[in-house]
Structure formats: C-alpha cells, structure tokens
Scaffold this active site. Structure first.
Site, PDB file in Angstrom:
ATOM      1  N   GLU A   1       0.864  -1.193  -0.045  1.00  8.63           N
ATOM      2  CA  GLU A   1       0.037  -0.063  -0.281  1.00  8.63           C
ATOM      3  C   GLU A   1       0.865   1.189  -0.173  1.00  8.63           C
ATOM      4  O   GLU A   1       1.739   1.601   0.728  1.00  8.63           O
ATOM      5  CB  GLU A   1      -0.764   0.191   1.112  1.00  8.63           C
ATOM      6  CG  GLU A   1      -1.583   1.357   1.518  1.00  8.63           C
ATOM      7  CD  GLU A   1      -2.187   1.548   2.927  1.00  8.63           C
ATOM      8  OE1 GLU A   1      -2.246   2.563   3.547  1.00  8.63           O
ATOM      9  OE2 GLU A   1      -2.593   0.545   3.420  1.00  8.63           O
TER      10      GLU A   1
ATOM     11  N   LYS B   1      -9.637  -1.597   8.721  1.00  9.92           N
ATOM     12  CA  LYS B   1      -8.390  -1.160   9.356  1.00  9.92           C
ATOM     13  C   LYS B   1      -8.584  -0.786  10.721  1.00  9.92           C
ATOM     14  O   LYS B   1      -9.111   0.134  10.960  1.00  9.92           O
ATOM     15  CB  LYS B   1      -7.964  -0.120   8.489  1.00  9.92           C
ATOM     16  CG  LYS B   1      -6.575   0.662   8.687  1.00  9.92           C
ATOM     17  CD  LYS B   1      -6.275   1.734   7.815  1.00  9.92           C
ATOM     18  CE  LYS B   1      -4.868   2.801   8.093  1.00  9.92           C
ATOM     19  NZ  LYS B   1      -4.642   3.656   7.420  1.00  9.92           N
TER      20      LYS B   1
END
Length: 204
Positions: free
Chosen positions: A43, A133
């Site tokens: 990411e 998350k």
C-alpha cells in the site's frame, strides 16, 4: 458494499507493506524487498503528486510480478480517482467514510475503511464491510482487537499504525488478520523476524 474480496487478495498472508512518502525510486526498491521476502500486498498512501507517481510506478512493477498494490490515506473522491488512474487495486482510508468506499467500489477497487470504535465497526459491517483497518493499532492495543471479536466475529482487522517486527506477532495472535508494516522493511535487523512470521503461515 461487500469487501470480502480481500480474503482472496491477502490469501492468508499475515503481513502487508505500507510505504509512505518515499518517492518513486525508493518505493520501488522497498516494494521489491517486500515482494522478495514474501509480502505480496503493498500500500502506498497518496497525499502528494509525488506519492501518486510513486503509486503508478510501483503498481506497474507489481502487475509484472503478479503482486497487488493499493492506495492508502484515501479520504476523498479526488483521491479515489487518482488511485484508479495510477493503477491501484484497492484503497485504504484512515477513517470510516462510506462515500469513499462506495466510490472506490464503483471505480473497480476494493476498499478498507479505518475504524477505532465499536460504533464504527458496527456501521461498517451494517454496510456490508467485513475487512476493516484498525487504526491507530498501537494506540488501540491488542486488547481492543480481542474486545471486538465478541460482538463482531465476522470482522477481519488489518492492524495499522506503529507496527513492526517486534509487535506484529502479538497483534496477529491477538486477533488481527493482517499487520501492516513500513519502516521495518528498511531495517536489516527486522527482516529475519518478518520472514519468520511469513514462514509460520507457509508464505515463505
């Protein structure tokens, strides 16, 4: 807004790499370190034009190697558009914004929203989102993950923020499905520890 596709994306891997503000050349080098180690998912947070260019470079390299690259710190429709144009496969946000998740899915990208409270977890799951998350994970702590497992057994948490080779195992044992590491990938002393975590899941 189903994001259960992350189950296949992570394929049981316990680690994800986050490369923040490194620029294109360094991001590519650290991504290569991650891929060679066995960390398939990378990411890159996008907060500046340089970040978007780095994402474009790493996403292209990832496609050549069959690796998955996503965009992080996606907090607006503009960010979603930038992520899509740069070739991101998914987006990650620090907080819960269903408009961003919806825009990401409409653009063909999976999306993980950030959560830090039971209320946010419940709202996210009500919207059909099971991959979340946990942020900032180092502040929330391992007990938070355990507390969420009771009322939300279907939730899958990616622990992000303050994670490294020393504490990743504790968070994985405590209920995280994935731990996101960043600077650890540039620390030669931590690489063997990260490799050990991957070996434990048959990823290395």
């Amino acid at each position: 807004m189903d994001n259960s596709g992350f189950e296949k994306l992570f394929a049981g891997a316990p680690l994800m790499a986050i490369l923040r503000g490194m620029g294109a050349e360094r991001s590519l080098a650290v991504s290569t370190t991650a891929w060679d180690l066995g960390i398939d998912v990378v990411e890159l947070p996008i907060q500046t034009p340089d970040d978007v260019e780095a994402l474009r470079v790493v996403a292209a390299a990832g496609r050549e190697r069959g690796k998955v690259v996503g965009a992080g710190t996606v907090v607006s429709a503009e960010h979603v558009a930038q992520a899509a144009s740069a070739g991101a496969a998914f987006t990650v946000s620090p907080g819960l914004d269903l408009d961003v998740v919806r825009a990401s899915h409409e653009a063909g990208m999976l999306s993980i929203p950030g959560v830090g409270t039971a209320t946010e977890v419940q709202l996210a799951m009500k919207a059909g989102l099971t991959w979340l998350k946990a942020f900032p994970a180092s502040v929330l702590g391992v007990p938070w993950l355990g507390a969420m497992r009771g009322p939300f057994p279907q939730a899958r948490f990616v622990a992000t923020g303050g994670m490294n080779a020393a504490n990743a195992g504790e968070y994985l044992r405590g209920g995280a499905s994935v731990v996101a590491v960043g600077s650890a990938l540039e620390d030669a002393a931590q690489l063997p520890l990260l490799a050990g975590l991957l070996e434990g899941t048959g990823r290395k």
